[in-house]
Design an enzyme around this catalytic site. Structure first.
Site: not given
Length: 262
Positions: A48, A153, A179
């Site tokens: 990310h 996650e 998440d």
């Protein structure tokens, strides 16, 4: 010149907990600042964040100059990048969305040399940074020196957690609570500090520690980081660089002009 840095494997197990600087901005100077500020390790985020292979190589060196180890979070499923980052001198890898035993096996295969995995030989930069010049000596300790951390996650990952933790080559679990909250709510909400996520975190850390592996977590704030340490997590982030910079600039303006609202 060599830059031997502490092995992240020394955190396994770790008491007290250690803290992870999280680098999303692809500037090695910022990663170095995180290391020099006192964080025990720095994570370079390719999933990310804006980091890529070249920025990670530069940041790994900058962090090593501060005497600290680097982790790299690779993009989802990019196990080839995992091997490249270990060759470049990363002290460990974090892989997102490891949802099954098959995912974990593929991760371990890419990050561990035989007989544990199938990692290809080519660690010139990693050897230089380790301070070792003998290839056989480097190989003998390579699997122990570099941590392989799977992100848990999703509901599928939680269901498979025991089997994932039992795999040779998986050294720890890192939880992304945002998440995890999306997964547990079936896509209806983002509530990383909610009761369902907190209960899941407790179960994850219990199983991970019982397996003798390293429990890690992302935390968006100092308060939540303290809560995660109290749960038993041993390597915990505190915010990430872009968040910290924005918050610092906003505070600077508020302190200068109390009427200003960000």
């Amino acid at each position: 010149m060599t830059l031997p840095v502490p092995s992240l494997h020394g955190l396994l197990p770790a008491e007290p907990a250690r803290f992870l600087g999280w680098s999303c901005i692809a500037d090695p100077a910022i990663a170095g600042a995180l290391a020099r500020s006192g964080f025990d390790a720095v994570l370079l985020d390719q999933q990310h964040g804006a980091h890529d292979y070249h920025s990670c190589c530069a940041a790994i060196t900058e962090v090593a100059l501060a005497g600290k180890p680097s982790l790299v979070r690779i993009p989802v499923g990019d196990f080839a990048m995992a091997s490249r980052m270990l060759d470049a001198g990363a002290s460990g890898l974090v892989a997102p969305m490891i949802n099954s035993v098959a995912d974990a096996q593929a991760l371990a295969a890419a990050t561990k040399y035989p007989p544990v995995g199938q990692r290809s030989w080519g660690p010139d930069r990693a050897m230089w940074m380790s301070g070792l010049s003998d290839a056989t000596e480097f190989l003998a300790g390579a699997n122990a020196r570099a941590l392989t951390i799977a992100m848990c996650e999703t509901a599928e990952a939680i269901d498979a957690l025991g089997a994932i933790l039992a795999l040779p080559g998986i050294d720890g679990i890192l939880v992304g609570p945002a998440d995890l909250s999306i997964a547990l709510s079936k896509g209806t909400t983002i509530d990383p500090a909610g009761a369902a996520v907190t209960a899941a975190l407790g179960e994850i850390v219990r199983k991970t520690r019982a397996a003798g592996k390293l429990p890690c977590a992302f935390s968006p704030s100092p308060l939540r980081a303290r809560e995660m340490v109290a749960m038993g997590f041993q390597l915990v982030s505190v915010e990430y660089d872009a968040m910290t910079i924005v918050n610092a600039f906003a505070k600077l303006l508020r302190d200068t002009d109390p009427t200003r609202v960000a």
